[in-house]
Design a protein around this motif. Structure first.
Motif, PDB file in Angstrom:
ATOM      1  N   TRP A 125       0.877  -1.402   0.054  1.00 52.30           N
ATOM      2  CA  TRP A 125       0.096  -0.055  -0.134  1.00 52.30           C
ATOM      3  C   TRP A 125       0.816   1.361  -0.070  1.00 52.30           C
ATOM      4  CZ3 TRP A 125      -1.070   3.420   4.280  1.00 52.30           C
ATOM      5  CH2 TRP A 125      -2.195   4.708   4.219  1.00 52.30           C
ATOM      6  N   LEU A 126       1.804   1.162   0.861  1.00 56.03           N
ATOM      7  CA  LEU A 126       2.875   2.395   0.802  1.00 56.03           C
ATOM      8  C   LEU A 126       3.440   2.505  -0.383  1.00 56.03           C
ATOM      9  CD1 LEU A 126       4.043   2.035   4.548  1.00 56.03           C
ATOM     10  CD2 LEU A 126       2.515   3.724   3.826  1.00 56.03           C
ATOM     11  N   MET A 127       3.974   1.450  -1.094  1.00 56.46           N
ATOM     12  CA  MET A 127       4.730   1.468  -2.376  1.00 56.46           C
ATOM     13  C   MET A 127       3.658   2.078  -3.247  1.00 56.46           C
ATOM     14  SD  MET A 127       6.552  -2.150  -2.160  1.00 56.46           S
ATOM     15  CE  MET A 127       7.069  -2.228  -3.750  1.00 56.46           C
ATOM     16  N   LYS A 128       2.509   1.635  -3.391  1.00 54.99           N
ATOM     17  CA  LYS A 128       1.488   2.252  -4.222  1.00 54.99           C
ATOM     18  C   LYS A 128       1.224   3.744  -4.106  1.00 54.99           C
ATOM     19  CE  LYS A 128      -1.055  -1.915  -4.876  1.00 54.99           C
ATOM     20  NZ  LYS A 128      -2.622  -2.682  -4.824  1.00 54.99           N
ATOM     21  N   ARG A 129       1.558   4.244  -2.885  1.00 52.28           N
ATOM     22  CA  ARG A 129       1.551   5.653  -2.561  1.00 52.28           C
ATOM     23  C   ARG A 129       2.802   6.486  -2.828  1.00 52.28           C
ATOM     24  NH1 ARG A 129      -3.014   7.175   0.938  1.00 52.28           N
ATOM     25  NH2 ARG A 129      -1.883   8.784   1.896  1.00 52.28           N
ATOM     26  N   GLY A 130       3.659   5.815  -3.432  1.00 55.47           N
ATOM     27  CA  GLY A 130       4.875   6.274  -3.744  1.00 55.47           C
ATOM     28  C   GLY A 130       6.017   6.306  -2.857  1.00 55.47           C
ATOM     29  N   CYS A 131       5.939   5.753  -1.673  1.00 57.17           N
ATOM     30  CA  CYS A 131       6.880   5.870  -0.701  1.00 57.17           C
ATOM     31  C   CYS A 131       8.107   4.911  -0.960  1.00 57.17           C
ATOM     32  CB  CYS A 131       6.281   5.327   0.788  1.00 57.17           C
ATOM     33  SG  CYS A 131       4.929   6.197   1.342  1.00 57.17           S
ATOM     34  N   GLY A 132       9.313   5.399  -0.584  1.00 55.43           N
ATOM     35  CA  GLY A 132      10.429   4.433  -0.683  1.00 55.43           C
ATOM     36  C   GLY A 132      10.751   4.034   0.534  1.00 55.43           C
ATOM     37  N   ALA A 133      11.916   3.099   0.589  1.00 61.16           N
ATOM     38  CA  ALA A 133      12.371   2.243   1.369  1.00 61.16           C
ATOM     39  C   ALA A 133      12.669   3.009   2.908  1.00 61.16           C
ATOM     40  CB  ALA A 133      13.616   1.512   1.018  1.00 61.16           C
ATOM     41  N   SER A 134      13.324   4.359   2.544  1.00 63.70           N
ATOM     42  CA  SER A 134      13.382   4.908   3.861  1.00 63.70           C
ATOM     43  C   SER A 134      12.385   5.496   4.517  1.00 63.70           C
ATOM     44  CB  SER A 134      14.610   6.260   3.484  1.00 63.70           C
ATOM     45  OG  SER A 134      13.903   7.027   2.523  1.00 63.70           O
ATOM     46  N   GLU A 135      11.416   6.134   3.659  1.00 54.60           N
ATOM     47  CA  GLU A 135      10.086   6.285   4.233  1.00 54.60           C
ATOM     48  C   GLU A 135       9.305   5.270   4.926  1.00 54.60           C
ATOM     49  OE1 GLU A 135       6.459   9.425   3.230  1.00 54.60           O
ATOM     50  OE2 GLU A 135       7.624   8.639   1.651  1.00 54.60           O
ATOM     51  N   ILE A 136       9.142   4.097   4.165  1.00 53.96           N
ATOM     52  CA  ILE A 136       8.733   2.976   4.896  1.00 53.96           C
ATOM     53  C   ILE A 136       9.214   2.379   6.219  1.00 53.96           C
ATOM     54  CG2 ILE A 136       8.197   0.458   4.367  1.00 53.96           C
ATOM     55  CD1 ILE A 136       7.676   1.036   1.498  1.00 53.96           C
ATOM     56  N   ALA A 137      10.544   2.297   5.946  1.00 55.17           N
ATOM     57  CA  ALA A 137      11.401   2.162   7.326  1.00 55.17           C
ATOM     58  C   ALA A 137      11.083   2.934   8.384  1.00 55.17           C
ATOM     59  CB  ALA A 137      12.706   2.131   7.118  1.00 55.17           C
ATOM     60  N   ARG A 138      10.847   4.135   8.289  1.00 55.39           N
ATOM     61  CA  ARG A 138      10.801   5.379   9.089  1.00 55.39           C
ATOM     62  C   ARG A 138       9.277   5.141   9.911  1.00 55.39           C
ATOM     63  NH1 ARG A 138      12.071   9.269   6.579  1.00 55.39           N
ATOM     64  NH2 ARG A 138      10.063   9.840   5.600  1.00 55.39           N
ATOM     65  N   ASP A 139       8.318   4.890   8.711  1.00 54.04           N
ATOM     66  CA  ASP A 139       6.934   4.864   9.277  1.00 54.04           C
ATOM     67  C   ASP A 139       6.641   3.410  10.095  1.00 54.04           C
ATOM     68  OD1 ASP A 139       6.226   7.013   7.917  1.00 54.04           O
ATOM     69  OD2 ASP A 139       5.164   6.245   6.467  1.00 54.04           O
ATOM     70  N   LEU A 140       7.393   2.491   9.594  1.00 50.72           N
ATOM     71  CA  LEU A 140       6.907   1.067  10.207  1.00 50.72           C
ATOM     72  C   LEU A 140       7.962   0.653  11.335  1.00 50.72           C
ATOM     73  CD1 LEU A 140       5.898  -1.044   6.991  1.00 50.72           C
ATOM     74  CD2 LEU A 140       4.485   0.385   8.634  1.00 50.72           C
ATOM     75  N   LYS A 141       8.853   1.785  11.637  1.00 50.83           N
ATOM     76  CA  LYS A 141       9.792   1.417  12.796  1.00 50.83           C
ATOM     77  C   LYS A 141      10.650   0.247  12.505  1.00 50.83           C
ATOM     78  CE  LYS A 141       7.417   4.344  15.923  1.00 50.83           C
ATOM     79  NZ  LYS A 141       6.493   4.860  14.938  1.00 50.83           N
ATOM     80  N   ILE A 142      11.342  -0.058  11.186  1.00 50.18           N
ATOM     81  CA  ILE A 142      12.035  -0.986  10.817  1.00 50.18           C
ATOM     82  C   ILE A 142      13.227  -0.460  10.220  1.00 50.18           C
ATOM     83  CG2 ILE A 142      10.090  -2.772  10.565  1.00 50.18           C
ATOM     84  CD1 ILE A 142      10.058  -2.327   7.546  1.00 50.18           C
ATOM     85  N   SER A 143      14.268  -1.384   9.988  1.00 47.13           N
ATOM     86  CA  SER A 143      15.612  -0.709   9.311  1.00 47.13           C
ATOM     87  C   SER A 143      15.354  -0.670   7.765  1.00 47.13           C
ATOM     88  CB  SER A 143      16.550  -1.861   9.370  1.00 47.13           C
ATOM     89  OG  SER A 143      16.296  -2.844   8.758  1.00 47.13           O
ATOM     90  N   GLN A 144      16.026   0.063   7.171  1.00 49.19           N
ATOM     91  CA  GLN A 144      15.931   0.321   5.722  1.00 49.19           C
ATOM     92  C   GLN A 144      16.241  -1.145   5.001  1.00 49.19           C
ATOM     93  OE1 GLN A 144      17.532   3.762   3.571  1.00 49.19           O
ATOM     94  NE2 GLN A 144      17.345   4.993   5.479  1.00 49.19           N
ATOM     95  N   ARG A 145      16.976  -1.781   5.415  1.00 47.63           N
ATOM     96  CA  ARG A 145      17.549  -2.999   4.995  1.00 47.63           C
ATOM     97  C   ARG A 145      16.161  -4.115   4.808  1.00 47.63           C
ATOM     98  NH1 ARG A 145      22.170  -7.028   7.018  1.00 47.63           N
ATOM     99  NH2 ARG A 145      21.831  -8.865   5.253  1.00 47.63           N
ATOM    100  N   THR A 146      15.453  -3.924   6.193  1.00 46.94           N
ATOM    101  CA  THR A 146      14.225  -4.736   6.133  1.00 46.94           C
ATOM    102  C   THR A 146      13.213  -4.280   5.376  1.00 46.94           C
ATOM    103  OG1 THR A 146      14.926  -5.316   8.383  1.00 46.94           O
ATOM    104  CG2 THR A 146      12.653  -5.754   7.836  1.00 46.94           C
ATOM    105  N   ALA A 147      13.119  -3.166   5.029  1.00 42.80           N
ATOM    106  CA  ALA A 147      11.966  -2.341   4.307  1.00 42.80           C
ATOM    107  C   ALA A 147      12.378  -2.794   2.774  1.00 42.80           C
ATOM    108  CB  ALA A 147      12.164  -0.828   4.532  1.00 42.80           C
ATOM    109  N   ARG A 148      13.565  -2.814   2.449  1.00 42.31           N
ATOM    110  CA  ARG A 148      14.105  -3.162   0.868  1.00 42.31           C
ATOM    111  C   ARG A 148      13.743  -4.441   0.868  1.00 42.31           C
ATOM    112  NH1 ARG A 148      18.212   0.637   1.883  1.00 42.31           N
ATOM    113  NH2 ARG A 148      19.736  -1.196   2.521  1.00 42.31           N
ATOM    114  N   ARG A 149      13.982  -5.536   2.041  1.00 44.07           N
ATOM    115  CA  ARG A 149      13.723  -6.792   1.812  1.00 44.07           C
ATOM    116  C   ARG A 149      12.320  -7.158   1.556  1.00 44.07           C
ATOM    117  NH1 ARG A 149      15.161  -8.900   6.081  1.00 44.07           N
ATOM    118  NH2 ARG A 149      13.056  -9.209   6.993  1.00 44.07           N
TER     119      ARG A 149
END
Length: 111
Positions: free
Chosen positions: A79-103
């Motif tokens: 859903w966040l990807m469809k809204r145009g969010c990148g790995a860093s924004e997803i990581a910050r929003d979900l409180k996970i690492s960028q590496r985990t977000a990219r995976r």
């Protein structure tokens, strides 16, 4: 919509996948009650994310129903990807690492 857990699927059936994912994003891991009407204070954040129309549809269909909202990480990330969010924004929003977000993003795209 098959990637949604059953409780979110029920919400999606009534008001759409977008609002189901927004609910998982805002309230994942908690017990949540559908607001009684669109102007209720409990509906404000949801209206900000998806607009009044879907929230009106939800409140009319499921007013007062309580849900145990799953985290639904994969659905939220899609859903966040469809809204145009990148790995860093997803990581910050979900409180996970960028590496985990990219995976998660790579896995979500592959499915």
């Amino acid at each position: 919509m098959s990637h949604l857990p059953p409780s979110l699927r029920e919400i999606a059936d009534h008001a759409g996948e977008n609002i189901a994912c927004a609910i998982a994003y805002l309230y994942g891991g908690a017990l949540w009650q559908v607001p009684s009407h669109v102007d209720a204070p409990a509906a404000e954040r949801l209206v900000d994310l998806v607009g009044r129309g879907p929230v009106i549809t939800l409140t009319l269909a499921l007013r007062g129903v309580r849900f145990s909202v799953p985290l639904a990480r994969r659905a939220v990330i899609l859903w966040l990807m469809k809204r145009g969010c990148g790995a860093s924004e997803i990581a910050r929003d979900l409180k996970i690492s960028q590496r985990t977000a990219r995976r998660y993003m790579r896995t979500a795209r592959d499915r």
